[in-house]
Design a protein around this motif. Sequence first.
Motif, PDB file in Angstrom:
ATOM      1  N   LYS A 181       0.848  -1.204   0.000  1.00  0.00           N
ATOM      2  CA  LYS A 181       0.000   0.000   0.000  1.00  0.00           C
ATOM      3  C   LYS A 181       0.870   1.235   0.000  1.00  0.00           C
ATOM      4  CE  LYS A 181      -4.219  -0.956   2.634  1.00  0.00           C
ATOM      5  NZ  LYS A 181      -4.893  -0.514   3.857  1.00  0.00           N
ATOM      6  N   SER A 182       0.513   2.218  -0.807  1.00  0.00           N
ATOM      7  CA  SER A 182       1.235   3.491  -0.804  1.00  0.00           C
ATOM      8  C   SER A 182       0.383   4.566  -0.142  1.00  0.00           C
ATOM      9  CB  SER A 182       1.533   3.964  -2.215  1.00  0.00           C
ATOM     10  OG  SER A 182       2.213   2.972  -2.927  1.00  0.00           O
ATOM     11  N   PHE A 183       1.067   5.426   0.578  1.00  0.00           N
ATOM     12  CA  PHE A 183       0.403   6.545   1.248  1.00  0.00           C
ATOM     13  C   PHE A 183       1.182   7.829   1.006  1.00  0.00           C
ATOM     14  CE2 PHE A 183      -0.431   2.763   3.770  1.00  0.00           C
ATOM     15  CZ  PHE A 183      -1.797   2.852   4.048  1.00  0.00           C
ATOM     16  N   LEU A 184       0.484   8.954   1.159  1.00  0.00           N
ATOM     17  CA  LEU A 184       1.152  10.235   1.324  1.00  0.00           C
ATOM     18  C   LEU A 184       0.788  10.683   2.738  1.00  0.00           C
ATOM     19  CD1 LEU A 184       0.362  11.722  -2.199  1.00  0.00           C
ATOM     20  CD2 LEU A 184       2.627  11.085  -1.320  1.00  0.00           C
ATOM     21  N   VAL A 185       1.809  11.022   3.527  1.00  0.00           N
ATOM     22  CA  VAL A 185       1.572  11.355   4.934  1.00  0.00           C
ATOM     23  C   VAL A 185       1.897  12.834   5.157  1.00  0.00           C
ATOM     24  CG1 VAL A 185       2.137  10.725   7.315  1.00  0.00           C
ATOM     25  CG2 VAL A 185       2.326   9.003   5.505  1.00  0.00           C
ATOM     26  N   ALA A 186       0.953  13.557   5.731  1.00  0.00           N
ATOM     27  CA  ALA A 186       1.153  14.992   5.989  1.00  0.00           C
ATOM     28  C   ALA A 186       2.143  15.159   7.144  1.00  0.00           C
ATOM     29  CB  ALA A 186      -0.176  15.656   6.337  1.00  0.00           C
ATOM     30  N   THR A 187       3.235  15.889   6.890  1.00  0.00           N
ATOM     31  CA  THR A 187       4.257  16.016   7.948  1.00  0.00           C
ATOM     32  C   THR A 187       3.920  17.155   8.910  1.00  0.00           C
ATOM     33  OG1 THR A 187       5.562  17.403   6.472  1.00  0.00           O
ATOM     34  CG2 THR A 187       6.117  15.051   6.545  1.00  0.00           C
ATOM     35  N   GLU A 188       2.925  17.959   8.571  1.00  0.00           N
ATOM     36  CA  GLU A 188       2.462  18.982   9.510  1.00  0.00           C
ATOM     37  C   GLU A 188       0.977  19.255   9.268  1.00  0.00           C
ATOM     38  OE1 GLU A 188       3.620  23.203   7.755  1.00  0.00           O
ATOM     39  OE2 GLU A 188       5.384  21.910   7.817  1.00  0.00           O
ATOM     40  N   ALA A 189       0.347  19.877  10.230  1.00  0.00           N
ATOM     41  CA  ALA A 189      -1.070  20.227  10.059  1.00  0.00           C
ATOM     42  C   ALA A 189      -1.160  21.313   8.989  1.00  0.00           C
ATOM     43  CB  ALA A 189      -1.641  20.741  11.371  1.00  0.00           C
TER      44      ALA A 189
END
Length: 322
Positions: free
Chosen positions: A252-260
């Motif tokens: 599975k690939s994700f994009l993860v937000a490193t900040e709000a």
Amino acid sequence: MSTQESPIELVTAFEKDVYEGLTTFPKFLYSKYIYDKTGDELFQKIMELPEYYLTRAEFSILKNNTAEIADIFEHPLGFDLIELGAGDGKKTRIILRELLERSAAFSYIPIDISQNSLDELVKNLKNEFSDLKVLPQQGMYFEVLEKLSSYNRRKKVIMVLGSNIGNLLHPKAISFLKNIEQSMSASDMLFMGFDQKKDPQTILNAYNDSQGVTADFNKNLLYRINRELDGNFQPEKFTHWESYDPETGTAKSFLVATEAMKVVLKKIRLTVEFEQWETIHTEISQKYDDNTVAWLAEQAALRIEKIFALDNKGYKNYVFKK
Ligand code: AVI
């Protein structure tokens, strides 16, 4: 959290899907939208990466079994070789060359959603093989398959390479196979590549390469949203993350937000809020074993007639009939 300032009509499938994906929890985007011009180019680069073994594995299988594959495809009354998602046709050329050398009676019908890639493919094939009959069809797989089956022409060999089926969850993969099965008659066949379960680290490396090409490919979703939906995503604030579950065989690939952050998509008047470490799920790349492929085939009323594999390649091509 997301807000839409005032109701707006979502016109295209892209607008609808992006809206749905970014207003659902957990957030998701469909991987098919990675493939605009930039996405196509990045995928070409992925196929050259040392870690991305899939293309080379399938190439070797086709190369080592060319004559036998051509024997299976050929028919005394001629046949149509229909390729779904033809791409650049690098691997298909091996089979086309063999068939032409045998003076087999066949037409090659590449089907792709992108008219650009089809034009490019046809131009290159015409240069290389002047005798090849190429009948490109632009469109969605299913529409084109339906059209082709209504012609009731000669034997059809339907080819889907690259483990493209792996980008579909099992229920969708089954509908895909069922659709193909419905377009087939008894003498037709389906030739399909399935990447196999293997050392989990090899799979993780293939989808998280050291040069970061796969990360750029994944982030192209955000760049595309910025381009086409007038968005202000800052892709550098997202990390590409890959996971692989060796039990289910699902990468599975994700994009993860490193900040709000808050992102505005002006064209669809949508504001999307991200908490720090919130995810967007972007792609699955399913890995298979023979039992799983047999189960998928059974669900779609297909049977496996032959399996092509090479030792230690961790990749297989299956021939199905109905
Ligand atoms: C097209 N498809 C089969 C590729 C795969 O392996 O899932 C797409 C891809 N995604 C990341 N790398 C390659």
